[in-house]
Design a protein around this motif. Structure first.
Motif, mmCIF file in Angstrom:
data_model
loop_
_atom_site.group_PDB
_atom_site.id
_atom_site.type_symbol
_atom_site.label_atom_id
_atom_site.label_comp_id
_atom_site.label_asym_id
_atom_site.label_seq_id
_atom_site.Cartn_x
_atom_site.Cartn_y
_atom_site.Cartn_z
ATOM 1 N N ALA A 693 37.335 60.353 -109.806
ATOM 2 C CA ALA A 693 37.024 61.693 -110.335
ATOM 3 C C ALA A 693 36.774 61.607 -111.829
ATOM 4 C CB ALA A 693 38.178 62.644 -110.045
ATOM 5 N N PRO A 694 35.607 62.140 -112.299
ATOM 6 C CA PRO A 694 35.214 61.901 -113.694
ATOM 7 C C PRO A 694 36.168 62.475 -114.734
ATOM 8 C CG PRO A 694 33.754 63.487 -112.608
ATOM 9 C CD PRO A 694 34.641 62.943 -111.560
ATOM 10 N N LYS A 695 36.770 63.617 -114.438
ATOM 11 C CA LYS A 695 37.575 64.255 -115.486
ATOM 12 C C LYS A 695 38.987 63.688 -115.568
ATOM 13 C CE LYS A 695 35.046 68.525 -115.843
ATOM 14 N NZ LYS A 695 34.730 69.717 -115.058
ATOM 15 N N THR A 696 39.422 63.025 -114.540
ATOM 16 C CA THR A 696 40.789 62.482 -114.559
ATOM 17 C C THR A 696 40.740 60.973 -114.306
ATOM 18 O OG1 THR A 696 41.003 62.953 -112.211
ATOM 19 C CG2 THR A 696 41.804 64.638 -113.723
ATOM 20 N N ARG A 697 39.712 60.314 -114.887
ATOM 21 C CA ARG A 697 39.574 58.874 -114.638
ATOM 22 C C ARG A 697 40.445 58.107 -115.621
ATOM 23 N NH1 ARG A 697 33.468 57.155 -114.281
ATOM 24 N NH2 ARG A 697 33.461 58.649 -112.550
ATOM 25 N N PHE A 698 41.730 58.102 -115.325
ATOM 26 C CA PHE A 698 42.670 57.365 -116.213
ATOM 27 C C PHE A 698 42.604 55.869 -115.926
ATOM 28 C CE2 PHE A 698 44.861 61.455 -115.172
ATOM 29 C CZ PHE A 698 44.484 62.104 -116.341
ATOM 30 N N LEU A 699 42.086 55.495 -114.764
ATOM 31 C CA LEU A 699 41.981 54.085 -114.368
ATOM 32 C C LEU A 699 40.515 53.740 -114.166
ATOM 33 C CD1 LEU A 699 44.818 53.978 -111.663
ATOM 34 C CD2 LEU A 699 44.993 53.422 -114.102
ATOM 35 N N VAL A 700 40.228 52.453 -114.288
ATOM 36 C CA VAL A 700 38.871 51.982 -114.007
ATOM 37 C C VAL A 700 38.929 51.114 -112.779
ATOM 38 C CG1 VAL A 700 36.895 50.684 -114.882
ATOM 39 C CG2 VAL A 700 38.338 51.996 -116.461
ATOM 40 N N LYS A 701 38.005 51.365 -111.897
ATOM 41 C CA LYS A 701 38.016 50.630 -110.631
ATOM 42 C C LYS A 701 36.917 49.575 -110.681
ATOM 43 C CE LYS A 701 36.429 52.318 -106.352
ATOM 44 N NZ LYS A 701 35.922 51.179 -105.618
ATOM 45 N N GLU A 702 37.198 48.492 -109.986
ATOM 46 C CA GLU A 702 36.201 47.438 -109.906
ATOM 47 C C GLU A 702 36.090 46.972 -108.474
ATOM 48 O OE1 GLU A 702 36.000 44.180 -113.189
ATOM 49 O OE2 GLU A 702 36.456 43.227 -111.274
ATOM 50 N N PRO A 703 34.985 46.963 -107.819
ATOM 51 C CA PRO A 703 33.710 47.467 -108.345
ATOM 52 C C PRO A 703 33.675 48.979 -108.359
ATOM 53 C CG PRO A 703 33.473 46.826 -106.044
ATOM 54 C CD PRO A 703 34.870 46.499 -106.410
ATOM 55 N N MET A 704 32.783 49.493 -109.201
ATOM 56 C CA MET A 704 32.685 50.933 -109.347
ATOM 57 C C MET A 704 31.928 51.538 -108.159
ATOM 58 S SD MET A 704 33.537 53.357 -111.229
ATOM 59 C CE MET A 704 33.251 55.060 -110.893
ATOM 60 N N SER A 705 32.685 52.212 -107.313
ATOM 61 C CA SER A 705 32.039 52.891 -106.172
ATOM 62 C C SER A 705 32.936 54.040 -105.736
ATOM 63 C CB SER A 705 31.831 51.930 -104.993
ATOM 64 O OG SER A 705 33.097 51.603 -104.457
ATOM 65 N N ARG A 706 32.421 54.837 -104.821
ATOM 66 C CA ARG A 706 33.179 56.027 -104.428
ATOM 67 C C ARG A 706 34.347 55.669 -103.521
ATOM 68 N NH1 ARG A 706 33.824 60.157 -101.181
ATOM 69 N NH2 ARG A 706 34.105 62.191 -102.177
ATOM 70 N N GLU A 707 34.059 54.778 -102.590
ATOM 71 C CA GLU A 707 35.079 54.433 -101.602
ATOM 72 C C GLU A 707 36.102 53.465 -102.187
ATOM 73 O OE1 GLU A 707 35.413 55.709 -98.398
ATOM 74 O OE2 GLU A 707 33.943 57.084 -99.317
ATOM 75 N N ILE A 708 37.366 53.655 -101.777
ATOM 76 C CA ILE A 708 38.395 52.692 -102.146
ATOM 77 C C ILE A 708 38.518 51.689 -101.018
ATOM 78 C CG2 ILE A 708 40.813 52.385 -102.796
ATOM 79 C CD1 ILE A 708 39.508 54.307 -104.683
ATOM 80 N N LYS A 709 38.299 50.418 -101.338
ATOM 81 C CA LYS A 709 38.336 49.413 -100.276
ATOM 82 C C LYS A 709 39.373 48.357 -100.608
ATOM 83 C CE LYS A 709 33.468 49.821 -98.928
ATOM 84 N NZ LYS A 709 32.806 50.332 -100.140
#
Lengths: 825, 291
Positions: A693-709
């Protein structure tokens, strides 16, 4: 000299000269002729009376009677009849002979001729009456003593004379093989009445006088009341032609005018016919002609009238209250139950209700598809999901408001146009109830309606307005059949409002509860009130614990504060907070808390155990939330800034993990799970809101995508920036207020189970009291008992009875005439 | 209502009768004697007058009614009756005449035992005014000194015994003359009054005349007037009207020597109905009274 005088007297007395009948009658006849030619004033009453007396005294009364009758017959047939027949001019002949008569001569011709005929007849009748009055006065001795009449069972001379008028005038023909005068009379009167109906001026008094004559005459000289000529020779034809006329007029009106005009016209015609009876014909006919007009213009046409293009549907669509009132008034005349109108109204209400229900379904279903088509982008879709929630609420609000508006609308129609009629009121109530109950989500939507108002709707409203809103909700509730399902939803919504502190006013909430209590009874609100009690107790507990901690003296600035709600299990629908398909046991998996949190948790458990021994606390971590302060170095235009973050308990646990790491050090999904022991689906949802979520992006995910895998890595977001100090982290789909299909099925199933219990309880209660009861009676009573909660399916009751028999609560009574059960204690 | 208000009404009527004030209708007798009367008094009592006044005939227009069929005295007494509820024939006018024939009626001393007559005569006196309930009956009694007053007082078992007493009286012993019988019988006059009552539809007058006729007969059955009276009765009333006819038959039946009188003989021979009535009576057996 006295003696001679006496002698003379005596002689005269002895020799009362034998009455020469012919001579005496000659005197009388001459006098009668004078009377008939209106020269009576020259006659001596005394002389005539004396002569008549003498005739009767000499037992010539019968001869006198017949002489008088003959005289009258002769007079009527020669003088009077000729005069009347002379007035039957060609226009009248055409009228009386054929059916097309009315078409062959002009109205003016017929009217003049008709009036002439009527006038002559009236004059003849009145003359006859006057003459006969004088005759009978003179013949009073004969009439009064009935010396003659009673002896010979003959009608009185007056009655005889009336009969002669009937026979010599009314029953005579205008010419050989012509029309009987009575028939002419009837046709002429009917023709005149038709002119009147067509709006032309006629001489009402003239007709009235002739009708009066027909009412004074009888079929026979016995003068039987039911055999008045009026009833025999006029009224039936009048009613018949009127029926034909109004049948045609009704059809024409239905074709040519609109319903409102039709009503006005029908009303006018009915009044007009009443007036006509009074002014022109006979009041004895009033009720009969009304019946005819009502039959032809209302009873047989009501359906057609209601179904006209400009009929009831149109009137309702266009708020034609006055016209509706007319329709109502018309039907009320002929049918106290107002059958056709009621049927039509019920149908319209149901159609309109159906439209409302369909709109609600379309509204609630539309947005997701629209969103999916519009944009497949992640953010949009998320917004779409939020909108879907919103959309459901909107649909619910609209539905309830529409239903209320529908009811309101028909209530006002009922009041204004339908004279607050009881039958229609009942039908309206039933149809509104049908509309509400025909809608599958009515229970949920009503609860949502209340929910929305509690959260937002009542914010800027005055007390009176709030009360009106609550009243509206109660109103819909009144019609709702499945009150148990409503209770389930209401509890769920209330639960969220209370725990998430979404309610605008606890006072209003309580007000609502008390309204429900009044409407639905104590048992209905018992559990809801228990929820309020838990909330109050929890506030005390939180305060008490805080005081307790303070007393312990741990004045640590970094101390974590705990606010707690202790909820009685069973009272609270906690499953509302779990996502679909989650198992209860799985949801309560033991989370791994960091030390500071674990400390206060055990601290409170100790505190609580001291206060209430023997109670088990189960932590509903999935329902908790946490307030944290977090500082990001580049938040405010590249400078550090501290934010107040509010997130779920899970989110807090995840974020706390990154406190101990360097910024470039990642944690994989699996690592996070191991460290927190959060269930995978919850974890994924929470990570989505923290890292996607853009407004509460306290963390950065790698790779950047919508789904959490699996295998995704997460870093602390060094570059987080926001202008807002207070940030609330939403969790995807956690607060979905409207159920999905799956959820709904589950709710339904659960509901069916609880209904099963309710049915069993009711059956057992009834049987315990009654000991034995027939099957049919038991079903009826069960339905009655449960009607305040829901309307059970009869099959379900049967199944429950079977089950109770299996479990030996009941047994079937053998060889009972009807299937019956017996209660086994 | 006490007697006083009633007396007041009757006094009012009497005064109207005497003064004839406010009269609005004139009744003439055939001798031209003129009797102004009040429509309001006359018409309600007689349909005949009422019809006539309202008719379009000459009488109705003029307000003059001539009763040409009746003796002037009858006309006068008829009007007297309508006002005073009684009529008193002029006796002195014919007293001489009556005495010249000699009073050949029963000369037995007049009995004064009122109760006995009361049973016989009192009935009709009362019924003439509509029975004991009639508001006029009492007043009538207080007003009249001479005639029926004494006898009108009913004895206690009056109604129950009347029929039998009368019958037996007639059959078993001769009737005693009534103390009320006047010197001149005026039998024919009473018969004419009866006829007038019948012809003009005044039932009260009929009853009163019948009563007076019977009272006179008790004493004057032998009067030469009887034959005339018989003719009046049979000529001017319909045969269906029985009361007077029976009174005549009774008296002829009781005093059989009347049959020897020539004028009676003529009457019986001329009037079939009377002969038949007498024959019927002579053959009638009444075993229930014989023992």
């Amino acid at each position: 000299m006295v003696l001679p005088r006496r002698k003379a007297n005596r002689m005269q007395g002895l020799n009362v000269p034998d009455v020469d009948f012919e001579t005496t009658w000659g005197v009388l006849e001459k006098a009668f002729l004078e009377i008939h030619t209106k020269n009576a004033s020259a006659l001596s009453f005394e002389e005539l009376y004396r002569n008549a007396y003498k005739i009767v005294l000499k037992k010539k009364g019968e001869e006198l009677y017949h002489k008088v009758a003959d005289f009258e017959a002769r007079w009527l047939s020669s003088e009077v009849r000729t005069k009347i027949v002379a007035t039957i001019t060609p226009p009248l002949q055409l009228l009386t002979e054929g059916n097309g008569g009315r078409l062959l001569s002009s109205t003016a011709e017929r009217r003049t001729a008709g009036e002439n005929f009527l006038r002559t007849l009236k004059q003849s009748w009145e003359d006859h009456g006057v003459c006969m009055g004088m005759l009978t006065d003179v013949l009073m001795y004969m009439v009064k003593d009935r010396v003659y009449c009673t002896d010979h069972r003959q009608p009185s001379i007056f009655a005889k004379a009336m009969g002669l008028f009937r026979d010599q005038i009314l029953r005579s023909f205008d010419r050989p093989n012509g029309t009987m005068l009575a028939e002419c009379l009837t046709k002429v009167i009917l023709d005149q009445i038709q002119m009147d109906r067509d709006g032309e001026k006629i001489d009402q008094h003239l007709i009235k006088a002739n009708v009066y004559m027909l009412e004074g005459l009888y079929q026979s000289d016995q003068e039987v009341e039911e055999e008045k000529l009026y009833l025999k020779m006029f009224e039936p034809y009048f009613l018949e032609t009127s029926a034909a006329f109004y049948r045609e007029e009704g059809e024409r009106l239905l074709k040519e005018s609109d319903a409102g005009t039709y009503c006005k016209e029908a009303k006018r015609r009915i009044d007009e016919e009443s007036d006509r009876c009074r002014s022109t014909i006979s009041e004895a006919t009033t009720s009969k002609i009304q019946r005819v007009v009502e039959d032809e213009l209302i009873r047989h046409k009501m359906k057609g009238l209601i179904e006209m293009d400009s009929g009831v549907q149109y009137m309702i669509d266009n708020d034609k209250l006055y016209e509706l009132g007319l329709v109502f008034e018309l039907e009320a005349r002929v049918d106290p139950r107002k059958g056709e109108l009621t049927k039509a109204i019920v149908k319209i209400v149901q159609d309109m209700g159906l439209a409302i229900n369909r709109t609600a379904e379309v509204t609630s279903a539309a947005p997701p598809t629209a969103a999916a088509q519009d944009d497949a982008g992640e953010e949009k879709q998320k917004a779409g999901a939020a909108r879907q929630i919103n959309q459901q609420t909107v649909a619910a609000l609209k539905w309830v408001e529409d239903v209320l508006a529908l009811k309101e609308r028909f209530d006002s129609i009922w009041k204004v146009a339908f004279n607050s009629d009881q039958t229609i009121s009942t039908a309206l109530t039933r149809s509104i109830a049908d509309v509400i109950n025909a809608f599958g989500r009515s229970s949920e939507y009503i609860s949502l309606f209340i929910d929305e108002n509690m959260k937002k709707g009542i914010r800027d409203k005055t007390e009176i307005e709030v009360d009106a809103t609550l009243e509206q909700a109660i109103m819909t509730l009144r019609y709702l059949q499945d009150k148990d399902i409503f209770e389930t939803y209401y509890k769920k919504h209330l639960c969220k409002r209370l725990l998430l502190k979404k309610s605008q006013s606890i006072d209003v909430e309580k007000q609502m509860i008390s309204k429900m209590k009044m409407e639905l009874g104590n048992s209905f609100t018992l559990k809801l009130e228990a929820m309020f009690k838990d909330m109050t107790l929890s506030e005390d507990l939180t305060g008490g614990y805080r005081a307790h901690v303070t007393r312990l003296g741990q004045a640590d600035a970094k101390r974590v504060e705990l606010s707690i709600n202790v909820l009685t299990s069973m009272t609270w629908p906690l499953e509302a907070f779990r996502g679909a398909g989650e198992d209860e046991r799985e949801g309560r998996s033991n989370l791994i808390f960091p030390g500071s949190i674990e400390r206060i948790k055990t601290g409170f458990e100790r505190f609580y155990a001291e206060k209430y021994s023997g109670r088990k606390l189960t932590w509903q971590t999935n329902m908790g939330d946490a307030d944290m302060k977090a500082t990001f170095p580049k938040s405010r235009n590249g400078r550090p800034m501290t934010h107040d973050i509010n997130c779920s308990t899970y989110g807090m646990l995840i974020l706390l993990l990154f406190n101990d790491l360097r910024a470039d050090q990642p944690l994989s999904l699996e690592e996070i799970q191991t460290k927190t022991n959060i269930r995978e689906s919850d974890l994924k949802r929470n990570l989505q809101s923290l890292a996607v979520a853009p407004k509460t992006r306290f963390l950065v995910k790698e790779p950047m995508s919508r789904e959490i895998k699996a295998g995704d890595k997460f870093y602390y977001n060094d570059n987080f920036s926001s202008k807002i100090i207070k940030i609330k982290v939403g969790v995807v789909s956690a607060g979905n207020k409207v159920e999905g299909d799956k959820e709904r099925k589950e709710t339904e199933k659960k509901n069916n189970d609880s209904r099963g219990f309710a049915i069993e309880a009711a059956v057992v209660r009834i049987m315990k009291q009654r000991k034995d009861l027939s099957h049919a009676q038991l079903i009826t009573e069960t339905l009655t008992v449960l009607s305040s909660q829901f309307k059970p399916d009869v099959n379900m009751i049967k199944k429950r009875i079977e089950s109770l028999i299996e479990r030996e609560y009941l047994e079937r009574i053998e060889d009972a005439p009807v299937p019956s059960y017996k209660y086994l204690a | 209502m006490g007697d006083k208000p009633r007396a007041e009404l009757l006094d009012g009527l009497r005064s109207l009768y005497q003064t004839r004030e406010y009269a609005d209708l004139v009744v003439f007798a055939r001798d031209g004697s003129r009797h102004p009367v009040h429509r309001a008094i006359v018409c309600p009592r007689s349909q005949y007058f009422s019809d006539q006044v309202q008719s379009k005939s000459r009488e109705g227009t003029d307000g003059h009614i001539t009763l040409s069929d009746d003796e002037p005295e009858v006309v006068q007494l008829l009007i007297e009756y309508l006002y005073l509820l009684d009529y008193e024939p002029n006796i002195s006018a014919v007293a001489e005449d009556a005495s010249s024939h000699g009073d050949s009626s029963d000369t037995m001393s007049v009995r004064t035992e009122g109760g006995q007559y009361g049973q016989v005569y009192g009935t009709s006196a009362i019924s003439a005014f509509g029975g004991p309930q009639s508001p006029f009956s009492q007043v009538y009694r207080t007003r009249t000194e001479s005639s029926l007053t004494v006898h009108a007082i009913p004895t206690s078992d009056f109604h129950g015994t009347f029929g039998r007493t009368a019958n037996r009286g007639r059959k078993t012993h001769r009737q005693d003359p009534s103390p009320l019988a006047t010197t001149a019988p005026r039998l024919a006059l009473h018969a004419r009054m009866y006829t007038a009552g019948h012809k003009y539809g005044i039932d009260g007058l009929k009853t009163l005349a019948l009563d007076k006729f019977k009272i006179q007969l008790t004493r004057h059955w032998d009067s030469p007037e009887l034959a005339e009276a018989i003719h009046v009765i049979y000529d001017t009333t319909p045969s269906a009207d029985k009361d007077m006819r029976e009174a005549v038959a009774d008296v002829l039946d009781m005093h059989s020597r009347l049959l020897d009188k020539p004028e009676i003989e003529v009457a019986i021979m001329e009037i079939n109905g009377l002969a038949y009535e007498l024959l019927r009576r002579s053959k009638r057996i009444e075993p229930e009274y014989m023992g």
